[in-house]
Design an enzyme around this catalytic site. Structure first.
Site, short mmCIF file in Angstrom:
data_model
loop_
_atom_site.label_atom_id
_atom_site.label_comp_id
_atom_site.label_asym_id
_atom_site.label_seq_id
_atom_site.Cartn_x
_atom_site.Cartn_y
_atom_site.Cartn_z
N SER A 86 6.07 -9.95 -31.01
CA SER A 86 5.49 -9.12 -30.13
C SER A 86 4.10 -8.61 -30.78
O SER A 86 3.49 -8.04 -29.86
CB SER A 86 6.49 -7.75 -30.13
OG SER A 86 6.37 -6.82 -31.19
N GLY B 296 10.33 -13.81 -36.37
CA GLY B 296 10.94 -12.78 -35.89
C GLY B 296 10.49 -12.03 -34.48
O GLY B 296 9.49 -12.46 -34.24
N CYS B 297 11.42 -11.14 -34.16
CA CYS B 297 11.07 -10.62 -33.11
C CYS B 297 9.94 -9.47 -32.80
O CYS B 297 8.97 -9.69 -32.09
CB CYS B 297 12.07 -9.84 -32.25
SG CYS B 297 13.12 -8.77 -33.49
N TYR B 298 9.79 -8.75 -34.00
CA TYR B 298 8.85 -7.88 -34.31
C TYR B 298 7.38 -8.57 -34.34
O TYR B 298 6.30 -8.35 -33.67
CB TYR B 298 8.77 -6.80 -35.16
CG TYR B 298 9.90 -5.67 -35.12
CD1 TYR B 298 9.74 -4.88 -33.82
CD2 TYR B 298 10.90 -5.55 -35.77
CE1 TYR B 298 10.47 -3.74 -33.76
CE2 TYR B 298 11.64 -4.45 -35.50
CZ TYR B 298 11.46 -3.50 -34.63
OH TYR B 298 12.42 -2.35 -34.29
#
EC number: 1.2.1.38
Length: 351
Positions: free
Chosen positions: A158, A153-155
């Site tokens: 990051s 996932g993106c979170y």
């Protein structure tokens, strides 16, 4: 290498077409969709030139297998699981951009994605265990040998990239980690959503999904794998009124309170010295999402609060590129035996 893009008209699929259409190592041999099936690419996106102007076909395992070696599944959670086993049995490698195979236990997925679990009756715990988590900075070698890759996932992307050097080397405590993240509205996908309407989110900033956001468990699972210990952390996501971009601020307690900001910067820089898409900024230079927009880069900065022995790590990514499809292309490159950043040398047209 022939590539199928399944879910071609969602944000993930659009990015995949943009990233692959001019790459001489790959041919977009199949575009799949449900609502858009029977239309040409140009009917949907006349502003994105695709030389072959493929017809978007009804999603079919047989058609994908006939036309592609690898399938990028850019689909909502749950749907990928209805296709994956059939594709693998026909010799098609799968890179899944949804959360369907990010957990090593099907029961855990069913618990976290309970609404999808009611709709899609899954019985593929073996594939959950087989799937390789597609974060190259952690699983580079395993990805290159995999036939099923679960793109993160993106979170989690990051947060995990900046945490990785500090957790894997025992530099920060396993307890007390806090992640504060902010995402552009495209992270919610292309389907209509009241929360992402301009009149709802414009000129405002709001938190959501406190404590029980789905990505919390994903981050904890991989952070625990990295550190070799069970990790429970605090993660708070926010929605910000911009289209794309993600900013994460991560807090941890140093085991050696004598470490300085320069020391921690060197730790990051040395750990990622072979990853050209990771840029570690000088001390006291703090990254902006604008700096990585439309690129596959991640920019990192670190600062130590010597008063209390805490480290603050900042990261920025484009949530649709490094946070989604660009990372999937990195995985595609690895299973194809190509350099990780092949076709991803994009220029940020600042400002």
């Amino acid at each position: 290498m022939n590539v199928a893009i399944v879910g071609a008209t969602g944000y993930g699929g659009i990015q995949a077409v943009n990233l692959l259409k001019s790459n001489k190592n790959y041919k977009i041999s199949y575009l799949g969709g449900n609502k858009s099936s029977g239309t040409k690419w140009s009917d949907n996106f006349p502003f994105i030139n695709l030389e072959s102007d493929n017809l978007i076909e009804k999603i079919s395992i047989d058609r994908i297998a006939d036309k592609a070696n690898v399938a990028l599944l850019c689909l909502p959670n749950g749907i990928s699981s209805t296709l994956t086993r059939g594709l693998l049995e026909k010799g098609v490698k799968v890179i899944d951009l949804s959360a369907d195979y990010r957990y090593k236990s099907l029961d855990q997925w069913k618990n976290i994605y309970s609404n999808e679990a009611k709709k899609y009756k899954r019985d593929d715990d073996d594939l959950c265990k087989e799937a390789v988590y597609g974060l190259p900075e952690i699983n580079f070698n395993d990805i290159s040998k995999a036939r099923l890759i679960a793109s993160p996932g993106c979170y989690p992307t990051s947060a995990l990239i900046p945490l990785n050097p500090f957790l894997s080397q025992g530099i920060i405590d396993n307890e007390g980690i806090v992640i504060d993240s902010k995402s552009g509205t495209s992270g919610g996908g292309r389907e209509p959503n009241q929360k992402s309407l301009f009149s709802e989110c414009g000129d405002g900033l709001s938190a959501y999904g406190l404590i029980n956001h789905r990505h919390t468990s994903e981050i904890e699972q991989i952070a625990s794998f990295i550190s070799g210990n069970d990790i429970e952390l605090l993660f708070t996501p926010h929605l910000i009124p911009m289209t794309r971009g993600m900013h994460s601020t991560i807090y941890g307690r140093l085991r050696d309170p004598g470490l300085t900001s320069s020391d921690c910067r060197i730790i990051l820089e040395n750990y990622y010295r072979n990853y050209s898409h990771i840029r570690v900024l000088p001390v006291d230079i703090y990254p902006s999402t604008k700096w990585v927009k439309n690129t596959n880069e991640i920019h990192l900065s670190v600062k130590v609060d010597t008063r209390n022995g805490r480290v603050i790590i900042l990261s920025v990514i484009d949530n649709l590129i490094k946070g989604q499809t660009g990372q999937a292309i990195q995985n595609l490159n690895l299973i194809s035996g190509l350099p990780i950043n092949n076709g991803l040398e994009m220029i940020n047209h600042y400002p």
